[in-house]
Write a protein that holds these residues in place. Structure first.
Motif, PDB file in Angstrom:
ATOM      1  N   PHE A 177      -4.524   8.029   4.297  1.00  0.00           N
ATOM      2  CA  PHE A 177      -5.103   7.163   3.279  1.00  0.00           C
ATOM      3  C   PHE A 177      -4.054   6.135   2.858  1.00  0.00           C
ATOM      4  CE2 PHE A 177      -7.929  10.723   3.071  1.00  0.00           C
ATOM      5  CZ  PHE A 177      -9.142  10.221   2.629  1.00  0.00           C
ATOM      6  N   LEU A 178      -4.493   4.905   2.659  1.00  0.00           N
ATOM      7  CA  LEU A 178      -3.629   3.834   2.165  1.00  0.00           C
ATOM      8  C   LEU A 178      -4.110   3.478   0.765  1.00  0.00           C
ATOM      9  CD1 LEU A 178      -3.521   1.653   5.400  1.00  0.00           C
ATOM     10  CD2 LEU A 178      -1.904   3.423   4.686  1.00  0.00           C
ATOM     11  N   ASN A 179      -3.397   3.964  -0.244  1.00  0.00           N
ATOM     12  CA  ASN A 179      -3.814   3.768  -1.629  1.00  0.00           C
ATOM     13  C   ASN A 179      -3.269   2.452  -2.167  1.00  0.00           C
ATOM     14  OD1 ASN A 179      -5.089   6.283  -1.615  1.00  0.00           O
ATOM     15  ND2 ASN A 179      -3.233   7.338  -2.270  1.00  0.00           N
ATOM     16  N   ALA A 180      -4.145   1.671  -2.768  1.00  0.00           N
ATOM     17  CA  ALA A 180      -3.725   0.404  -3.363  1.00  0.00           C
ATOM     18  C   ALA A 180      -2.838   0.663  -4.571  1.00  0.00           C
ATOM     19  CB  ALA A 180      -4.946  -0.414  -3.766  1.00  0.00           C
ATOM     20  N   THR A 181      -1.869  -0.223  -4.793  1.00  0.00           N
ATOM     21  CA  THR A 181      -0.995  -0.162  -5.957  1.00  0.00           C
ATOM     22  C   THR A 181      -1.240  -1.403  -6.813  1.00  0.00           C
ATOM     23  OG1 THR A 181       0.837  -1.365  -4.905  1.00  0.00           O
ATOM     24  CG2 THR A 181       0.723   1.025  -4.544  1.00  0.00           C
ATOM     25  N   SER A 182      -0.524  -1.490  -7.931  1.00  0.00           N
ATOM     26  CA  SER A 182      -0.694  -2.658  -8.799  1.00  0.00           C
ATOM     27  C   SER A 182      -0.247  -3.945  -8.113  1.00  0.00           C
ATOM     28  CB  SER A 182       0.093  -2.459 -10.098  1.00  0.00           C
ATOM     29  OG  SER A 182       1.471  -2.264  -9.816  1.00  0.00           O
ATOM     30  N   GLY A 183       0.584  -3.822  -7.081  1.00  0.00           N
ATOM     31  CA  GLY A 183       1.055  -5.005  -6.360  1.00  0.00           C
ATOM     32  C   GLY A 183       0.249  -5.346  -5.124  1.00  0.00           C
ATOM     33  N   THR A 184      -0.815  -4.594  -4.855  1.00  0.00           N
ATOM     34  CA  THR A 184      -1.612  -4.829  -3.649  1.00  0.00           C
ATOM     35  C   THR A 184      -2.390  -6.139  -3.737  1.00  0.00           C
ATOM     36  OG1 THR A 184      -1.851  -2.467  -3.172  1.00  0.00           O
ATOM     37  CG2 THR A 184      -3.495  -3.944  -2.221  1.00  0.00           C
ATOM     38  N   ARG A 185      -2.331  -6.923  -2.681  1.00  0.00           N
ATOM     39  CA  ARG A 185      -3.117  -8.150  -2.552  1.00  0.00           C
ATOM     40  C   ARG A 185      -3.854  -8.109  -1.214  1.00  0.00           C
ATOM     41  NH1 ARG A 185      -1.737  -7.901  -6.968  1.00  0.00           N
ATOM     42  NH2 ARG A 185      -0.735  -9.450  -8.311  1.00  0.00           N
ATOM     43  N   ILE A 186      -5.078  -8.631  -1.211  1.00  0.00           N
ATOM     44  CA  ILE A 186      -5.897  -8.665  -0.003  1.00  0.00           C
ATOM     45  C   ILE A 186      -6.100 -10.114   0.413  1.00  0.00           C
ATOM     46  CG2 ILE A 186      -8.091  -8.023   1.053  1.00  0.00           C
ATOM     47  CD1 ILE A 186      -6.445  -5.620   0.250  1.00  0.00           C
ATOM     48  N   TYR A 187      -5.780 -10.421   1.674  1.00  0.00           N
ATOM     49  CA  TYR A 187      -5.968 -11.769   2.206  1.00  0.00           C
ATOM     50  C   TYR A 187      -6.820 -11.672   3.462  1.00  0.00           C
ATOM     51  CZ  TYR A 187      -1.883 -12.609  -0.756  1.00  0.00           C
ATOM     52  OH  TYR A 187      -1.008 -12.663  -1.809  1.00  0.00           O
ATOM     53  N   PHE A 188      -7.982 -12.315   3.453  1.00  0.00           N
ATOM     54  CA  PHE A 188      -8.816 -12.350   4.642  1.00  0.00           C
ATOM     55  C   PHE A 188      -8.360 -13.472   5.567  1.00  0.00           C
ATOM     56  CE2 PHE A 188     -11.561  -9.902   1.862  1.00  0.00           C
ATOM     57  CZ  PHE A 188     -12.048  -8.940   2.736  1.00  0.00           C
ATOM     58  N   LEU A 203       0.837  -1.199   0.000  1.00  0.00           N
ATOM     59  CA  LEU A 203       0.000   0.000   0.000  1.00  0.00           C
ATOM     60  C   LEU A 203       0.874   1.252   0.000  1.00  0.00           C
ATOM     61  CD1 LEU A 203      -2.580  -1.161   2.683  1.00  0.00           C
ATOM     62  CD2 LEU A 203      -2.976  -1.020   0.220  1.00  0.00           C
ATOM     63  N   ASN A 204       0.358   2.321  -0.583  1.00  0.00           N
ATOM     64  CA  ASN A 204       1.092   3.583  -0.660  1.00  0.00           C
ATOM     65  C   ASN A 204       0.425   4.596   0.272  1.00  0.00           C
ATOM     66  OD1 ASN A 204       2.800   5.620  -1.381  1.00  0.00           O
ATOM     67  ND2 ASN A 204       1.940   5.953  -3.407  1.00  0.00           N
ATOM     68  N   PRO A 205       1.024   4.867   1.454  1.00  0.00           N
ATOM     69  CA  PRO A 205       0.380   5.762   2.419  1.00  0.00           C
ATOM     70  C   PRO A 205       0.489   7.231   2.013  1.00  0.00           C
ATOM     71  CG  PRO A 205       2.472   4.956   3.286  1.00  0.00           C
ATOM     72  CD  PRO A 205       2.263   4.267   1.974  1.00  0.00           C
ATOM     73  N   LYS A 206      -0.638   7.938   2.112  1.00  0.00           N
ATOM     74  CA  LYS A 206      -0.699   9.363   1.804  1.00  0.00           C
ATOM     75  C   LYS A 206      -1.506  10.070   2.894  1.00  0.00           C
ATOM     76  CE  LYS A 206       1.194   9.210  -2.408  1.00  0.00           C
ATOM     77  NZ  LYS A 206       2.434   9.948  -2.783  1.00  0.00           N
ATOM     78  N   ILE A 207      -1.127  11.292   3.206  1.00  0.00           N
ATOM     79  CA  ILE A 207      -1.911  12.118   4.120  1.00  0.00           C
ATOM     80  C   ILE A 207      -2.615  13.181   3.299  1.00  0.00           C
ATOM     81  CG2 ILE A 207      -1.829  13.772   6.017  1.00  0.00           C
ATOM     82  CD1 ILE A 207       0.448  12.226   7.213  1.00  0.00           C
ATOM     83  N   VAL A 208      -3.948  13.162   3.332  1.00  0.00           N
ATOM     84  CA  VAL A 208      -4.768  14.115   2.594  1.00  0.00           C
ATOM     85  C   VAL A 208      -5.742  14.757   3.576  1.00  0.00           C
ATOM     86  CG1 VAL A 208      -6.402  14.455   0.709  1.00  0.00           C
ATOM     87  CG2 VAL A 208      -4.592  12.741   0.489  1.00  0.00           C
ATOM     88  N   GLY A 209      -5.673  16.073   3.689  1.00  0.00           N
ATOM     89  CA  GLY A 209      -6.563  16.775   4.601  1.00  0.00           C
ATOM     90  C   GLY A 209      -6.405  16.349   6.044  1.00  0.00           C
ATOM     91  N   GLY A 210      -5.185  15.962   6.429  1.00  0.00           N
ATOM     92  CA  GLY A 210      -4.921  15.543   7.797  1.00  0.00           C
ATOM     93  C   GLY A 210      -5.323  14.120   8.109  1.00  0.00           C
TER      94      GLY A 210
END
Length: 215
Positions: A113-124, A103-110
């Motif tokens: 946000f963790l923005n998904a990238t092309s390499g992001t995978r989700i495992y439940f 994930l690519n962490p960004k701070i927007v408006g304080g």
């Protein structure tokens, strides 16, 4: 507080675990584009624009409760939200603990946000043990890639490092998507292979090794 259900099981960890980043470390990495961290947390809310049938442009925002009950927002775009949207729909009200990678962490408006990238995978939590594993060498991996039908599969390779190539410095900045070396500009990095003029860089080191085994 940790809650256990009738289906909870435990496995002894015999190998080093994937590093999971707490919130304070994510804040330190925000807006730096230096690392794509992995997280673990619980989805407490989700909003998406996914329709049935889905369109090409989709957006999903999920509220993730992490350590110390701090909540952050994970954001996914285009085709990535469709799979997660369908998984959440099928799970209903079950506990939705997940591991999210790259994930690519960004701070927007304080807000973080963790923005998904092309390499992001989700495992439940119900999926992290699923699947079969086998061991082999690089030759076996090459044979599999050349002969197997098209599919998405992960390999974990271990090897013995025998040297580090220092002729061009001890490390270089590579593309987080294709791993090729990035070209530095005045204010950003460019990946020629991905045709991306604002690529996210990851430090890489050239090493030579032997005794490679994959599983």
């Amino acid at each position: 507080m940790v809650r256990f259900s009738d289906s909870t099981c435990f496995d002894e960890i015999t190998e080093p675990a994937i590093p999971i980043f707490p919130v304070h470390e994510l804040l330190g990495l925000a807006n730096t584009n230096t690392q794509l961290p992995d997280i673990i947390g619980e989805i407490t809310a989700a909003k998406s624009t996914v329709t049935d049938p889905p369109h090409d442009k989709n957006h999903l925002m999920a509220t993730i409760k992490m350590d110390n009950d701090v909540s952050v927002t994970m954001s996914m775009f285009d085709s990535q939200p469709v799979k997660l949207h369908n998984q959440l729909e099928s799970m209903g009200g079950d506990p939705r603990v997940l591991v999210a990678t790259s994930l690519n962490p960004k701070i927007v408006g304080g807000h973080l946000f963790l923005n998904a990238t092309s390499g992001t995978r989700i495992y439940f939590d119900k999926e992290t043990i699923a699947g079969e594993t086998s061991t082999g060498c690089i030759a076996d991996l090459n044979e599999f890639v050349n002969s197997a039908s098209s599919q998405e599969i992960d390999f974990i390779c271990t090897e013995k490092v025998t040297g580090i190539k220092l002729d061009k410095g001890w490390c270089y900045v590579s593309c987080s998507n294709c791993t090729k070396k990035l070209q530095r500009t005045v204010s950003a990095f460019t990946c020629l292979d991905c045709n991306n003029t604002n690529a996210v860089g990851v430090l890489k080191t050239d090493v030579s090794g032997g005794d490679v085994h994959c599983r």
